[in-house]
Design a protein around this motif. Structure first.
Motif, mmCIF file in Angstrom:
data_model
loop_
_atom_site.group_PDB
_atom_site.id
_atom_site.type_symbol
_atom_site.label_atom_id
_atom_site.label_comp_id
_atom_site.label_asym_id
_atom_site.label_seq_id
_atom_site.Cartn_x
_atom_site.Cartn_y
_atom_site.Cartn_z
ATOM 1 N N UNK A 47 0.863 -1.178 0.000
ATOM 2 C CA UNK A 47 0.000 0.000 0.000
ATOM 3 C C UNK A 47 0.895 1.222 0.000
ATOM 4 N N UNK A 48 0.419 2.290 -0.610
ATOM 5 C CA UNK A 48 1.216 3.506 -0.686
ATOM 6 C C UNK A 48 0.550 4.672 0.012
ATOM 7 N N UNK A 49 1.366 5.575 0.519
ATOM 8 C CA UNK A 49 0.873 6.840 1.057
ATOM 9 C C UNK A 49 1.242 7.924 0.061
ATOM 10 N N UNK A 50 0.269 8.484 -0.642
ATOM 11 C CA UNK A 50 0.609 9.537 -1.617
ATOM 12 C C UNK A 50 1.124 10.775 -0.910
ATOM 13 N N UNK A 51 1.899 11.539 -1.641
ATOM 14 C CA UNK A 51 2.430 12.778 -1.082
ATOM 15 C C UNK A 51 1.943 13.999 -1.846
ATOM 16 N N UNK A 52 1.289 13.775 -2.990
ATOM 17 C CA UNK A 52 0.734 14.851 -3.802
ATOM 18 C C UNK A 52 -0.108 14.204 -4.891
ATOM 19 N N UNK A 53 -0.888 15.022 -5.591
ATOM 20 C CA UNK A 53 -1.664 14.499 -6.710
ATOM 21 C C UNK A 53 -0.757 14.055 -7.861
ATOM 22 N N UNK A 97 8.836 -1.418 4.469
ATOM 23 C CA UNK A 97 9.943 -2.011 3.726
ATOM 24 C C UNK A 97 10.766 -0.887 3.119
ATOM 25 N N UNK A 98 12.035 -1.179 2.878
ATOM 26 C CA UNK A 98 12.934 -0.170 2.315
ATOM 27 C C UNK A 98 13.268 -0.543 0.880
ATOM 28 N N UNK A 99 12.802 0.220 -0.115
ATOM 29 C CA UNK A 99 13.207 -0.029 -1.501
ATOM 30 C C UNK A 99 14.717 0.180 -1.650
ATOM 31 N N UNK A 100 15.386 -0.765 -2.307
ATOM 32 C CA UNK A 100 16.849 -0.762 -2.347
ATOM 33 C C UNK A 100 17.375 -0.807 -3.777
ATOM 34 N N UNK A 101 18.596 -0.326 -3.931
ATOM 35 C CA UNK A 101 19.292 -0.315 -5.215
ATOM 36 C C UNK A 101 20.543 -1.176 -5.111
ATOM 37 N N UNK A 103 9.406 2.739 2.829
ATOM 38 C CA UNK A 103 9.995 3.794 3.667
ATOM 39 C C UNK A 103 10.824 4.731 2.806
ATOM 40 N N UNK A 104 10.535 6.013 2.939
ATOM 41 C CA UNK A 104 11.349 7.055 2.329
ATOM 42 C C UNK A 104 11.856 7.955 3.451
ATOM 43 N N UNK A 105 13.061 8.407 3.322
ATOM 44 C CA UNK A 105 13.606 9.266 4.372
ATOM 45 C C UNK A 105 13.084 10.694 4.178
ATOM 46 N N UNK A 106 11.787 10.845 4.450
ATOM 47 C CA UNK A 106 11.160 12.146 4.279
ATOM 48 C C UNK A 106 10.105 12.348 5.367
ATOM 49 N N UNK A 107 9.487 13.510 5.339
ATOM 50 C CA UNK A 107 8.525 13.867 6.384
ATOM 51 C C UNK A 107 7.346 12.907 6.420
#
Length: 288
Positions: free
Chosen positions: A14-20, A102-106, A82-86
């Protein structure tokens, strides 16, 4: 066999949107996209696959809005990236009982990425890490040597890794996500818990064979409306795989919770499979 309404659901994508604006969804792999339609017309990278992409609208608080959508459908917990943001920090602070991460990784970043995983895990307590192999830049296959430090890290931290498998939705090459690549990884890392994401098609029968073979390989239903769950997966869940198939949605990236739960009414799981699929398997795997 009816979809039970009294189970508190755990949604494993599931995602938490941050903008439209969803342009950030393209960012990691935009250089791989070559067709004009995707670049000029699509609001999300695999838009051609989805009829009614949810519209978030302008919200004063996207986190609360997301929780409200979860409450409407009895989704008690959700796994989000998880994103390192507000947004991530606020979601954990305000709704730590509702979200796990979860942490998306490269894999291209090598030990730098391993150190990042360990730092964030120590800070926030990750439940998993994840990789979109076709979306890495350059692309990195599931069984490529660049992936092995991430696998070793997941084993060391005793958390699962989530891997997109099968033909990717975005119009980018598929080679890195062939299901057959999992066999070598499961063999070399017998303690590694792997969750397949995004369908495994057209190799879903092979995915079932590999889950029968390897005890720590799992399947999640992410990015699929329930009416399109592969028959091989439903049959497996109803027989030997009741402990291996985990519910994951795709809200708000491509599917609404209204659509998902409406479709769920017609999924022919056995009565004893539903609690495991909707809640219990995720509880055990992610140590909730």
């Amino acid at each position: 066999m009816a979809f039970p309404k009294d189970i508190g659901i755990i949604d494993c994508m599931l995602g938490i949107p941050e903008a439209e604006d969803r342009a950030e969804w393209f960012a990691p792999f935009r250089p791989l996209i070559k067709d004009a339609q995707t670049l000029q017309q699509f609001a999300m990278p695999a838009q051609y696959m989805f009829k009614d992409i949810p519209q978030t609208g302008q919200q004063d608080d996207y986190i609360k809005w997301t929780v409200d959508q979860m409450d409407k459908h009895n989704v008690r917990k959700a796994l989000v990236g998880w994103n390192e943001n507000e947004t991530s920090y606020r979601a954990k602070e305000l709704y730590g009982d509702r979200f796990f991460f979860d942490l998306p990784c490269d894999p291209n970043k090598g030990m730098e990425e391993v150190r990042r995983i360990k730092r964030i895990h120590a800070e926030v307590g990750l439940s998993a890490i994840s990789v979109f192999p076709s979306g890495t830049l350059p692309q990195v296959a599931i069984n490529h040597k660049y992936m092995f430090p991430l696998y070793a890290c997941a084993v060391e931290l005793d958390i699962p890794i989530l891997l997109n498998v099968g033909i990717p939705g975005p119009r980018i090459p598929m080679e890195t996500q062939k299901v057959e690549h999992l066999d070598e990884v499961c063999w070399f890392f017998p303690d590694l818990k792997i969750v397949m994401r995004h369908g495994a098609e057209p190799w879903e029968a092979l995915a079932v064979k590999l889950m029968l073979k390897w005890p720590n390989l799992y399947y999640s239903t992410s990015a699929f409306a329930p009416k399109h769950y592969p028959k091989a997966i439903i049959d497996y869940a109803n027989t030997r795989g009741a402990d291996k198939v985990i519910y994951a949605g795709y809200f708000p990236m491509g599917l609404s919770l209204d659509r998902i739960m409406s479709d769920m009414e017609n999924v022919p799981f056995k009565d004893e499979v539903w609690p495991k699929f909707l809640r219990d398997n995720a509880t055990k795997l992610f140590k909730l």
